[in-house]
Motif scaffolding. Structure first.
Motif, PDB file in Angstrom:
ATOM      1  N   SER A  69       0.881  -1.178  -0.029  1.00  0.00           N
ATOM      2  CA  SER A  69       0.151  -0.037  -0.183  1.00  0.00           C
ATOM      3  C   SER A  69       0.886   1.128  -0.157  1.00  0.00           C
ATOM      4  O   SER A  69       2.222   1.156   0.048  1.00  0.00           O
ATOM      5  N   ARG A  70       0.324   2.598  -0.384  1.00  0.00           N
ATOM      6  CA  ARG A  70       1.183   3.634  -0.357  1.00  0.00           C
ATOM      7  C   ARG A  70       0.161   4.867   0.183  1.00  0.00           C
ATOM      8  O   ARG A  70      -1.076   4.769   0.075  1.00  0.00           O
ATOM      9  N   ASP A  71       0.984   5.634   1.058  1.00  0.00           N
ATOM     10  CA  ASP A  71       0.265   6.818   1.422  1.00  0.00           C
ATOM     11  C   ASP A  71       1.064   7.959   0.635  1.00  0.00           C
ATOM     12  O   ASP A  71       2.284   8.451   1.058  1.00  0.00           O
ATOM     13  N   ASN A  72       0.529   8.661  -0.276  1.00  0.00           N
ATOM     14  CA  ASN A  72       0.844   9.658  -0.990  1.00  0.00           C
ATOM     15  C   ASN A  72       1.166  11.068  -0.244  1.00  0.00           C
ATOM     16  O   ASN A  72       2.116  11.719  -0.581  1.00  0.00           O
ATOM     17  N   ALA A  73       0.458  11.263   0.811  1.00  0.00           N
ATOM     18  CA  ALA A  73       0.515  12.303   1.536  1.00  0.00           C
ATOM     19  C   ALA A  73       1.729  12.262   2.371  1.00  0.00           C
ATOM     20  O   ALA A  73       2.395  13.145   2.726  1.00  0.00           O
ATOM     21  N   LYS A  74       2.103  11.236   2.704  1.00  0.00           N
ATOM     22  CA  LYS A  74       3.431  10.946   3.716  1.00  0.00           C
ATOM     23  C   LYS A  74       4.459  10.157   2.798  1.00  0.00           C
ATOM     24  O   LYS A  74       5.623  10.143   3.314  1.00  0.00           O
ATOM     25  N   ASN A  75       4.217  10.231   1.510  1.00  0.00           N
ATOM     26  CA  ASN A  75       5.467   9.843   0.641  1.00  0.00           C
ATOM     27  C   ASN A  75       5.951   8.458   1.091  1.00  0.00           C
ATOM     28  O   ASN A  75       7.225   8.363   1.164  1.00  0.00           O
ATOM     29  N   THR A  76       5.182   7.445   1.341  1.00  0.00           N
ATOM     30  CA  THR A  76       5.592   6.243   1.854  1.00  0.00           C
ATOM     31  C   THR A  76       4.879   5.243   1.239  1.00  0.00           C
ATOM     32  O   THR A  76       3.866   4.987   0.658  1.00  0.00           O
ATOM     33  N   VAL A  77       5.722   3.988   1.045  1.00  0.00           N
ATOM     34  CA  VAL A  77       5.059   2.763   0.779  1.00  0.00           C
ATOM     35  C   VAL A  77       5.205   1.751   1.934  1.00  0.00           C
ATOM     36  O   VAL A  77       6.247   1.439   2.756  1.00  0.00           O
ATOM     37  N   VAL A  78       4.491   0.737   1.868  1.00  0.00           N
ATOM     38  CA  VAL A  78       4.244  -0.199   3.037  1.00  0.00           C
ATOM     39  C   VAL A  78       4.030  -1.454   2.388  1.00  0.00           C
ATOM     40  O   VAL A  78       3.265  -1.732   1.586  1.00  0.00           O
ATOM     41  N   LEU A  79       4.655  -2.307   2.937  1.00  0.00           N
ATOM     42  CA  LEU A  79       4.653  -3.790   2.822  1.00  0.00           C
ATOM     43  C   LEU A  79       3.913  -4.696   4.273  1.00  0.00           C
ATOM     44  O   LEU A  79       4.974  -4.986   4.964  1.00  0.00           O
ATOM     45  N   GLN A  80       2.900  -5.111   4.099  1.00  0.00           N
ATOM     46  CA  GLN A  80       2.495  -5.812   5.288  1.00  0.00           C
ATOM     47  C   GLN A  80       2.650  -7.393   4.937  1.00  0.00           C
ATOM     48  O   GLN A  80       2.017  -7.853   3.814  1.00  0.00           O
ATOM     49  N   MET A  81       3.459  -8.208   5.710  1.00  0.00           N
ATOM     50  CA  MET A  81       3.805  -9.324   5.536  1.00  0.00           C
ATOM     51  C   MET A  81       3.225 -10.339   6.741  1.00  0.00           C
ATOM     52  O   MET A  81       3.503  -9.998   7.751  1.00  0.00           O
ATOM     53  N   ASN A  82       2.219 -11.089   6.159  1.00  0.00           N
ATOM     54  CA  ASN A  82       1.722 -11.973   7.068  1.00  0.00           C
ATOM     55  C   ASN A  82       1.842 -13.416   6.845  1.00  0.00           C
ATOM     56  O   ASN A  82       2.263 -13.806   5.536  1.00  0.00           O
ATOM     57  N   SER A  83       1.591 -14.378   7.736  1.00  0.00           N
ATOM     58  CA  SER A  83       2.145 -16.090   7.535  1.00  0.00           C
ATOM     59  C   SER A  83       3.005 -16.251   6.795  1.00  0.00           C
ATOM     60  O   SER A  83       3.467 -16.636   5.994  1.00  0.00           O
TER      61      SER A  83
END
Length: 121
Positions: A69-83
């Motif tokens: 996912s990305r948050d353009n307002a915060k200039n970030t990208v996140v990778l949520q890793m489960n299992s």
């Protein structure tokens, strides 16, 4: 120029979760394609996930377990890793591309320094 800094790696047991974040600076990456790649010792750099302005893409090995996912307002990208599985152990890299549909890691111009993810069995 764009600088990328990853955070959130660490050691986790199999079946656990980690959340990787990548903060961009230097300019807005809201129009960039953003991706995550990983490289295990002695292996090539592999695609994990990418997000463009309209779509997300995942390697078959992580589909259903990882979410980008990305948050353009915060200039970030996140990778949520489960299992998480032991085979997910690698250094994870965040990357940014000015191309709208980059094909492979060679089409990403900007890279972070990487963050280690280790999954114990």
């Amino acid at each position: 120029q764009v600088q990328l800094v990853e955070s959130g790696g660490g050691l986790v047991q199999a079946g656990g979760s980690l959340r990787l974040s990548c903060a961009a600076s230097g300019r807005s990456v809201s129009s960039y394609a953003l991706g995550w790649f990983r490289q295990a010792p002695g292996k090539e750099r592999d695609f994990v996930a990418a997000i463009t302005w309209s779509n997300t893409y995942y390697a078959d090995s992580v589909k259903g377990r990882f979410t980008i996912s990305r948050d353009n307002a915060k200039n970030t990208v996140v990778l949520q890793m489960n299992s998480l599985k032991p085979e997910d152990t690698a250094v994870y890299y965040c990357a940014a591309s000015t191309r709208p549909w980059p094909k492979g890691w060679r089409e990403y111009e900007y890279w972070g320094q990487g963050t280690q993810v280790t999954v114990s069995s």
